[in-house]
Design an enzyme around this catalytic site. Structure first.
Site, PDB file in Angstrom:
ATOM      1  N   ASP A 105     -12.581  -9.172   3.475  1.00 30.89           N
ATOM      2  CA  ASP A 105     -13.787  -9.160   2.617  1.00 30.89           C
ATOM      3  C   ASP A 105     -14.375 -10.566   2.574  1.00 30.89           C
ATOM      4  OD1 ASP A 105     -13.491  -6.466   2.002  1.00 30.89           O
ATOM      5  OD2 ASP A 105     -13.830  -6.754  -0.146  1.00 30.89           O
ATOM      6  N   LYS A 145       2.938 -15.580   2.910  1.00 32.47           N
ATOM      7  CA  LYS A 145       3.144 -16.304   1.652  1.00 32.47           C
ATOM      8  C   LYS A 145       4.643 -16.613   1.602  1.00 32.47           C
ATOM      9  CE  LYS A 145       1.728 -17.870  -2.381  1.00 32.47           C
ATOM     10  NZ  LYS A 145       0.880 -19.066  -2.501  1.00 32.47           N
ATOM     11  N   ASP A 170      -6.530  -7.209   3.848  1.00 32.23           N
ATOM     12  CA  ASP A 170      -7.585  -6.565   3.073  1.00 32.23           C
ATOM     13  C   ASP A 170      -8.445  -7.616   2.391  1.00 32.23           C
ATOM     14  OD1 ASP A 170      -8.997  -4.469   1.724  1.00 32.23           O
ATOM     15  OD2 ASP A 170      -7.831  -4.944  -0.072  1.00 32.23           O
ATOM     16  N   TYR A 174       0.824  -1.219   0.000  1.00 28.80           N
ATOM     17  CA  TYR A 174       0.000   0.000   0.000  1.00 28.80           C
ATOM     18  C   TYR A 174       0.852   1.261   0.000  1.00 28.80           C
ATOM     19  CZ  TYR A 174      -4.592  -2.104   0.768  1.00 28.80           C
ATOM     20  OH  TYR A 174      -5.771  -2.780   0.621  1.00 28.80           O
ATOM     21  N   ASP A 220      -3.142 -18.358   0.723  1.00 20.46           N
ATOM     22  CA  ASP A 220      -4.123 -19.047  -0.134  1.00 20.46           C
ATOM     23  C   ASP A 220      -4.827 -20.162   0.641  1.00 20.46           C
ATOM     24  OD1 ASP A 220      -1.652 -20.312  -0.060  1.00 20.46           O
ATOM     25  OD2 ASP A 220      -1.642 -20.895  -2.175  1.00 20.46           O
TER      26      ASP A 220
HETATM   27  C1  IPM Z   1     -10.512  -1.465   3.335  1.00 22.81           C
HETATM   28  C2  IPM Z   1     -10.653  -0.853   1.972  1.00 22.81           C
HETATM   29  C3  IPM Z   1      -9.487   0.107   1.760  1.00 22.81           C
HETATM   30  C4  IPM Z   1      -8.220  -0.729   1.783  1.00 22.81           C
HETATM   31  C5  IPM Z   1      -9.558   0.966   0.490  1.00 22.81           C
HETATM   32  C6  IPM Z   1     -10.826   1.772   0.415  1.00 22.81           C
HETATM   33  C7  IPM Z   1      -8.363   1.856   0.362  1.00 22.81           C
HETATM   34  O1  IPM Z   1     -10.736  -1.838   1.003  1.00 22.81           O
HETATM   35  O2  IPM Z   1     -10.474  -0.720   4.322  1.00 22.81           O
HETATM   36  O3  IPM Z   1     -10.457  -2.696   3.425  1.00 22.81           O
HETATM   37  O4  IPM Z   1      -7.832  -1.322   0.760  1.00 22.81           O
HETATM   38  O5  IPM Z   1      -7.600  -0.790   2.845  1.00 22.81           O
HETATM   39 MG    MG Z   2     -10.867  -3.821   1.770  1.00 23.40          MG
END
Ligand code: IPM
Ligand code: MG
Length: 369
Positions: free
Chosen positions: A252, A192, A248, A142, A224
């Site tokens: 999700d 990884k 990240d 990042y 993975d």
């Molecule tokens: C998160 C989001 C952010 C990230 C984006 C919006 C920059 O996906 O907080 O998980 O990648 O950290």
């Molecule tokens: Mg995210």
């Protein structure tokens, strides 16, 4: 009575919509528990680009630094989505994380048994799921440099850089191990290491740090494999600790265990005081959801649960935090669902603002008893 400065950054898309519901809850906590919250709203993301030309102004960063906590909605949207633009809404959240030194991102995932039906996964798989992902937040790909594009005789080229220092790994791993101590005493360290040098350093340091925590069980997983085990045996995880990009992606995925991204709050923390509190930024893990803006469809629970995390980790108000979490659980138990989690047959589908009010009423009721 306690006094706190809180910076409010609703952002773009559904950010302001879910924010409004979180504010209902925050105002009730302030009143019912006799605190004083000094709230200062700031522009971030696309809203700030439109007004000032940048996603995060120095003034907003200074306001955040001077606060006890930052409550953050979401940033981004099609209007600012030109991939080659040098100014992007996401710079607001990255700039705040970095500028406030918030290196540890906590993303708890608890699956309410009442919501088993609403999940895409089977009840047997979900049963007992209660995990926290601890994600490194201010390093890795990042922020690594160089990050650039160029063209040569072989066409368009691009590079991103994953860079980490031993100190960055050590401090995030310690957050994971300490947290595990207050929970079920298991850490899953994710990397990884079969491919990346940064991951081999990570594993080395994770192994060294683990010696300071003989009471905590350690498991090393490749990212993975972890992605696979998260949906195969989610209940086996307690604390998952990992670097920025892996965290990240895994969060999700993990959010779907809880039925929807609209359910998951997060806390971004930096250095802590002795009593465990300190400046933090609190945001739902979902984005701005441009497709449902303005329709009352957004789920405000992740935002409301982010208020609970703020009360706990930055303001040190544990009973108030629990009051919010219990209220959310009760509303879910009563069968209320926003559209994103309304999978079950008996669910009563409500709008964003109805959901916020329902939670708010439960908090009032519980306090008056
Ligand atoms: C998160 C989001 C952010 C990230 C984006 C919006 C920059 O996906 O907080 O998980 O990648 O950290
Ligand atoms: Mg995210």
């Amino acid at each position: 009575m306690a006094f706190f400065n809180i910076a409010l950054a609703p952002g773009d898309g559904i950010g302001p919509e879910v924010f409004e519901e979180a504010l209902k809850v925050l105002h009730s906590i302030e009143r019912l528990y006799s605190h004083e919250f000094s709230l200062k709203e700031v522009l971030v993301g696309g809203a700030s680009i439109d007004e000032t030309g940048v996603a995060l102004t120095d003034e907003v960063l200074d306001t955040a630094i001077a606060s006890n906590a930052v409550l953050f909605g979401a940033v981004g949207g099609p209007k600012w989505d030109n991939p080659s633009a040098s100014v992007r809404p996401e710079q607001a959240i990255l700039g705040l994380r970095k500028g406030l030194g918030l290196f540890a991102n906590l993303r708890p995932v608890r699956v309410n048994p009442i919501m088993f039906e609403d999940s895409a996964l089977k009840r047997e798989v979900l049963e007992g799921t209660d995990l926290v992902v601890v994600r490194e937040l201010t390093g890795g790909v990042y922020f690594g440099r160089p990050q650039k594009r160029w063209t040569n005789s072989r066409g368009r080229q691009a590079v991103d850089t994953v860079r980490y220092s031993e100190k960055e790994f050590e401090r995030i791993l310690r957050v994971g191990f300490e947290l595990a101590r207050s929970r079920r005493k298991k850490v899953t360290s994710v990397d990884k290491a079969n491919i990346l040098e940064t991951s081999r350093l990570w594993r080395e340091i994770a192994t060294e740090i683990s010696e300071d925590y003989p009471d905590v069980e350690v498991e090393h997983l490749l990212v993975d494999a972890c992605a696979m085990h998260l949906i195969r045996r989610p209940a086996d995880f307690d604390v998952i600790v990992t670097e920025n990009l892996f965290g990240d992606i895994l969060t999700d995925e993990a959010s779907m265990l809880a039925g929807s991204m609209g359910m998951l709050p997060s806390a971004s923390l930096g250095r802590r005081r002795k009593n465990g509190t300190g400046l933090g930024l609190y945001e739902p893990i979902h984005g701005t959801a441009p497709d449902i803006v303005g329709q009352g469809l957004a789920n405000p629970l992740a935002m409301i649960l982010s208020v609970a995390l703020m009360l706990r980790y930055s303001l040190g108000l544990e009973s108030e935090a629990e009051a919010v979490e219990v209220a959310v659980e009760k509303v879910i138990a009563d069968g209320y669902r926003t559209a994103d989690i309304a999978g079950g047959v008996q669910s009563k589908v409500v709008s964003t603002s109805q959901m916020g009010s329902l939670v708010d009423e439960k908090i009032e009721l519980a306090r008056k008893k």
